[in-house]
Design an enzyme around this catalytic site. Structure first.
Site, short mmCIF file in Angstrom:
data_model
loop_
_atom_site.label_atom_id
_atom_site.label_comp_id
_atom_site.label_asym_id
_atom_site.label_seq_id
_atom_site.Cartn_x
_atom_site.Cartn_y
_atom_site.Cartn_z
N ARG A 37 0.82 -1.20 0.00
CA ARG A 37 0.00 0.00 0.00
C ARG A 37 0.86 1.25 0.00
O ARG A 37 0.60 2.19 -0.72
CB ARG A 37 -0.96 0.02 1.19
CG ARG A 37 -2.29 -0.61 0.84
CD ARG A 37 -3.17 -0.76 2.07
NE ARG A 37 -2.77 -1.90 2.86
CZ ARG A 37 -3.20 -3.13 2.64
NH1 ARG A 37 -4.03 -3.36 1.65
NH2 ARG A 37 -2.80 -4.13 3.39
N HIS A 67 5.97 -8.92 -7.17
CA HIS A 67 4.82 -8.10 -7.56
C HIS A 67 5.06 -6.68 -7.07
O HIS A 67 5.33 -6.46 -5.89
CB HIS A 67 3.54 -8.69 -6.94
CG HIS A 67 2.27 -8.17 -7.56
ND1 HIS A 67 1.99 -6.83 -7.68
CD2 HIS A 67 1.22 -8.84 -8.10
CE1 HIS A 67 0.80 -6.69 -8.25
NE2 HIS A 67 0.31 -7.90 -8.53
N TYR A 70 0.61 -2.47 -5.61
CA TYR A 70 -0.51 -2.23 -6.53
C TYR A 70 -1.02 -0.80 -6.48
O TYR A 70 -1.89 -0.42 -7.25
CB TYR A 70 -1.63 -3.26 -6.37
CG TYR A 70 -2.07 -3.51 -4.95
CD1 TYR A 70 -2.83 -2.58 -4.28
CD2 TYR A 70 -1.71 -4.69 -4.29
CE1 TYR A 70 -3.23 -2.81 -2.97
CE2 TYR A 70 -2.10 -4.92 -2.98
CZ TYR A 70 -2.84 -3.97 -2.34
OH TYR A 70 -3.23 -4.19 -1.05
N HIS A 107 0.97 -3.80 -12.37
CA HIS A 107 -0.32 -3.44 -12.96
C HIS A 107 -0.08 -2.23 -13.86
O HIS A 107 0.48 -1.24 -13.39
CB HIS A 107 -1.34 -3.06 -11.89
CG HIS A 107 -1.72 -4.20 -10.99
ND1 HIS A 107 -2.58 -4.05 -9.93
CD2 HIS A 107 -1.37 -5.51 -11.02
CE1 HIS A 107 -2.74 -5.22 -9.34
NE2 HIS A 107 -2.01 -6.12 -9.97
N ASP A 176 -3.70 -13.26 -15.38
CA ASP A 176 -4.47 -13.52 -14.16
C ASP A 176 -5.82 -14.10 -14.59
O ASP A 176 -6.59 -13.44 -15.30
CB ASP A 176 -4.64 -12.21 -13.38
CG ASP A 176 -5.30 -12.42 -12.01
OD1 ASP A 176 -6.36 -13.06 -11.96
OD2 ASP A 176 -4.75 -11.91 -11.02
N ASP A 224 -13.06 -8.08 -10.54
CA ASP A 224 -11.81 -8.40 -9.85
C ASP A 224 -12.00 -8.73 -8.38
O ASP A 224 -11.50 -8.02 -7.50
CB ASP A 224 -10.77 -7.26 -10.03
CG ASP A 224 -9.40 -7.66 -9.49
OD1 ASP A 224 -9.23 -8.83 -9.10
OD2 ASP A 224 -8.51 -6.79 -9.45
N HIS A 226 -11.27 -12.09 -6.26
CA HIS A 226 -10.74 -13.45 -6.35
C HIS A 226 -11.53 -14.41 -5.46
O HIS A 226 -11.97 -14.03 -4.38
CB HIS A 226 -9.28 -13.49 -5.92
CG HIS A 226 -8.37 -12.61 -6.74
ND1 HIS A 226 -7.01 -12.63 -6.62
CD2 HIS A 226 -8.64 -11.68 -7.68
CE1 HIS A 226 -6.47 -11.76 -7.45
NE2 HIS A 226 -7.44 -11.15 -8.10
N GLU A 256 -3.43 -16.45 -5.84
CA GLU A 256 -3.73 -15.21 -5.09
C GLU A 256 -5.14 -15.33 -4.56
O GLU A 256 -5.95 -14.41 -4.66
CB GLU A 256 -3.64 -14.00 -6.02
CG GLU A 256 -2.29 -13.77 -6.65
CD GLU A 256 -2.31 -12.62 -7.66
OE1 GLU A 256 -3.23 -12.58 -8.51
OE2 GLU A 256 -1.43 -11.77 -7.57
ZN ZN Z 1 -6.98 -9.21 -8.85
FE FE Z 2 -3.16 -11.02 -10.10
FE FE Z 3 -1.73 -8.14 -9.43
#
Ligand code: ZN
Ligand code: FE
Ligand code: FE
Length: 277
Positions: A37, A67, A70, A107, A176, A224, A226, A256
C-alpha cells in the site's frame, strides 16, 4: 512438473517465505517488493538472500514472481504520482538483480480520466526509461479485469505497450485467470479460443506466468474479486484444463486466492492431484 506456489508475506524474509513454500508443497512463490500500500521497502538482508539462493537450488525452485505495489500508477494524469511509480520501480528492479533471472510483475495502472491512449503512451515512456539492456529480470504486464479505468483489460492494450518498448526481450505478460475472466475472455467455455487470440495478438512466447485464481463474479463483470479454487465462477474443471493446457502447463502458477497458508496447502494438493504429470 507442476510449478506452483502462492503469494507469501515478504516480512518473513526469503528464507521464511521459502520454508513456508516448501511446507505447503510449493516450488515457487510470489512476494511484494515493498509495502503493497505504501512505498517503503525493507533493506535486503544479504545473509537471508544467500541462504535462500542455496535452498532454492537444492529444492529446484521454479522462477519466482515479484509483484510491484498495486498502488503504483505509472499512467496517472498527475506527474508526481507517475514519478513516484518510476522511482519505486527503478529501485525494485535494482533489488531484483540481487536475485538474478526472476520475474517482476506490475499493474499497467488506471488512466483515471485522461483516456486509454494517453495512459498507454505514459506507460511506454516509463518502461523505456526503466529497462536496461544488461538486466536479467523480465518485467511482466498483468492482464487486468477492467475495473474503473484500468489499463490492460484487453490483449490489444497490452500489445500496444509491448510493441513500443525498446527492450522487448525484457518484457512479458502475467495472465491472471480471475482478471481475464472478469474482463470478458471466456476461459471456461473456450480456453483454446482465448489462448489462440492471445497468441495472435501478443504471442504465447510472451506469456511467462499465471496468477491462478477463481472469480466471485460472472464473465465480463469487470469486478476483480478473487475466489478460492473451485469456489467461484471459473470452477475446478476449467482450472484443471488451464493447468494442463499444452500452452500453459510449463509456466509458474501463483495462487492469489483468499486463503491462509493451510488453505493454500489444500489448494496446492488439489491441483497436484488433477495435474497430468
Ligand atoms: Zn486481482
Ligand atoms: Fe493477479
Ligand atoms: Fe496483481
Amino acid at each position: 512438473m507442476l510449478n506452483i506456489g502462492c503469494h507469501l508475506s515478504t516480512s518473513k524474509g526469503f528464507m521464511g517465505m521459502s520454508r513456508d513454500a516448501l511446507s505447503i508443497g510449493a516450488n515457487t512463490f510470489q512476494f511484494f517488493t515493498r509495502n503493497p500500500r505504501g512505498g517503503s521497502a525493507k533493506a535486503i538482508d544479504p545473509a537471508d538472500l544467500e541462504a535462500f539462493i542455496k535452498l532454492a537450488a537444492e529444492h529446484h525452485f521454479a522462477t519466482l514472481l515479484a509483484h510491484a505495489s498495486y498502488t503504483l500508477n505509472p499512467c496517472s494524469a498527475d506527474e508526481k504520482t507517475r514519478n513516484f511509480a518510476m522511482t519505486a520501480m527503478r529501485d525494485d528492479l535494482e533489488r531484483m538483480e540481487r536475485l538474478p533471472g526472476n520475474l517482476y510483475n506490475f499493474h499497467p495502472g488506471s488512466h483515471v480520466g485522461q483516456g486509454e491512449a494517453a495512459a498507454i503512451a505514459m506507460i511506454i515512456v516509463q518502461l523505456n526509461a526503466l529497462l536496461k539492456p544488461h538486466q536479467t529480470t523480465t518485467v511482466l504486464l498483468e492482464t487486468m479485469a477492467g475495473k474503473g479505468s484500468e489499463v490492460g483489460r484487453t490483449f490489444d492494450e497490452l500489445r500496444q505497450i509491448l510493441d513500443a518498448v525498446e527492450h522487448k526481450e525484457k518484457m512479458g505478460v502475467c495472465l491472471d485467470t480471475c482478471h481475464i475472466h472478469d474482463a470478458g475472455y471466456d476461459i471456461v467455455g473456450n480456453l483454446d479460443g482465448v489462448l489462440s487470440e492471445f497468441d495472435t495478438i501478443i504471442g504465447l512466447d510472451k506469456l511467462r506466468a499465471i496468477h491462478l485464481n477463481d472469480s466471485l463474479n460472472p464473465l465480463g463483470s469487470r469486478k476483480d474479486r478473487h475466489a478460492k479454487i473451485g469456489h467461484g465462477q471459473i470452477g475446478l474443471e476449467a482450472i484443471t484444463r488451464i493447468i494442463n493446457h499444452p500452452a500453459l502447463r510449463h509456466l509458474p502458477f501463483l495462487l492469489e486466492t483468499p486463503n491462509e497458508l493451510l488453505g493454500h496447502a489444500e489448494e496446492i494438493a488439489l491441483l497436484h492431484g488433477v495435474y497430468q504429470g
